[in-house]
Design a protein around this motif. Structure first.
Motif, PDB file in Angstrom:
ATOM      1  N   GLU A  72      -2.589   4.940  -5.668  1.00 14.79           N
ATOM      2  CA  GLU A  72      -2.747   3.487  -5.671  1.00 14.79           C
ATOM      3  C   GLU A  72      -1.435   2.859  -6.118  1.00 14.79           C
ATOM      4  O   GLU A  72      -0.880   3.248  -7.152  1.00 14.79           O
ATOM      5  CB  GLU A  72      -3.874   3.065  -6.615  1.00 14.79           C
ATOM      6  CG  GLU A  72      -4.083   1.570  -6.644  1.00 14.79           C
ATOM      7  CD  GLU A  72      -5.095   1.122  -7.666  1.00 14.79           C
ATOM      8  OE1 GLU A  72      -5.089  -0.079  -7.977  1.00 14.79           O
ATOM      9  OE2 GLU A  72      -5.873   1.950  -8.173  1.00 14.79           O
ATOM     10  N   ASP A 101      -9.250  -1.441   1.070  1.00 16.96           N
ATOM     11  CA  ASP A 101      -7.858  -1.097   0.811  1.00 16.96           C
ATOM     12  C   ASP A 101      -7.024  -1.239   2.071  1.00 16.96           C
ATOM     13  O   ASP A 101      -7.544  -1.402   3.167  1.00 16.96           O
ATOM     14  CB  ASP A 101      -7.697   0.284   0.173  1.00 16.96           C
ATOM     15  CG  ASP A 101      -7.885   1.466   1.118  1.00 16.96           C
ATOM     16  OD1 ASP A 101      -7.605   1.354   2.326  1.00 16.96           O
ATOM     17  OD2 ASP A 101      -8.292   2.528   0.635  1.00 16.96           O
ATOM     18  N   TYR A 117      -2.015   3.518  -0.981  1.00 16.39           N
ATOM     19  CA  TYR A 117      -2.813   2.331  -0.681  1.00 16.39           C
ATOM     20  C   TYR A 117      -2.710   1.280  -1.778  1.00 16.39           C
ATOM     21  O   TYR A 117      -2.316   1.560  -2.911  1.00 16.39           O
ATOM     22  CB  TYR A 117      -4.282   2.713  -0.490  1.00 16.39           C
ATOM     23  CG  TYR A 117      -4.971   3.082  -1.780  1.00 16.39           C
ATOM     24  CD1 TYR A 117      -5.751   2.151  -2.460  1.00 16.39           C
ATOM     25  CD2 TYR A 117      -4.833   4.357  -2.330  1.00 16.39           C
ATOM     26  CE1 TYR A 117      -6.373   2.486  -3.650  1.00 16.39           C
ATOM     27  CE2 TYR A 117      -5.455   4.691  -3.518  1.00 16.39           C
ATOM     28  CZ  TYR A 117      -6.224   3.749  -4.170  1.00 16.39           C
ATOM     29  OH  TYR A 117      -6.826   4.085  -5.357  1.00 16.39           O
ATOM     30  N   ASN A 119      -5.365  -1.945  -3.183  1.00 19.50           N
ATOM     31  CA  ASN A 119      -6.723  -2.466  -3.070  1.00 19.50           C
ATOM     32  C   ASN A 119      -6.720  -3.836  -2.395  1.00 19.50           C
ATOM     33  O   ASN A 119      -5.806  -4.635  -2.583  1.00 19.50           O
ATOM     34  CB  ASN A 119      -7.373  -2.571  -4.446  1.00 19.50           C
ATOM     35  CG  ASN A 119      -7.702  -1.225  -5.010  1.00 19.50           C
ATOM     36  OD1 ASN A 119      -8.233  -0.359  -4.316  1.00 19.50           O
ATOM     37  ND2 ASN A 119      -7.400  -1.012  -6.278  1.00 19.50           N
TER      38      ASN A 119
END
Length: 131
Positions: A72, A101, A117, A119
């Motif tokens: 993330e 995402d 990715y 969010n």
């Protein structure tokens, strides 16, 4: 059981390649390196990965099939640009996903898929699955 930490160790013949890949692409900080075993920290939460050369004759090594690490990040578009400029070929295009995402994927030297990715707001269809 309450685990104090969880990390993964990949048994591989590509310890050197893995070290260089994660240092170059993810600013990994090496915290232990005896040549055949490395420990590295990645990111602000000190996520760790280990890579280890086989220590027994015939010890199986990771072929990467079916293994994916999720990273993330704050700005996936910026990371996409940076990582592709470093020569990484996406195996999954940068796109928005209805489950919440925006991401893409590349492969590491061991064939492990790395999903990067950020969010986003999930679609109405997926909001019901969040707890």
């Amino acid at each position: 059981m309450k685990a104090n930490n969880l990390s993964s160790c990949v048994v591989t013949d590509k310890v050197d390649e893995s070290r260089e890949f994660y240092m170059k692409n993810f600013n990994a900080k090496i915290t232990f390196d005896c040549g055949w075993y490395i420990n590295m920290e990645i990111g602000k939460n000190t996520s760790t990965l280990q890579f280890m050369a086989p220590q027994q004759p015939g010890q199986p090594t990771c072929d990467g099939i079916g293994l994916m690490y999720n990273f993330e990040v704050d700005d996936v578009d910026l990371e996409y640009e940076r990582l592709t400029q470093l020569g990484n070929e996406p195996v999954m295009p940068l796109e928005d996903h209805p489950w919440g995402d925006r991401g893409f994927a590349i492969l590491d030297p061991n064939g492990i898929m790395l999903y990067i990715y950020s969010n986003t707001e999930p679609s109405e269809d997926f909001k019901q699955y969040f707890k």
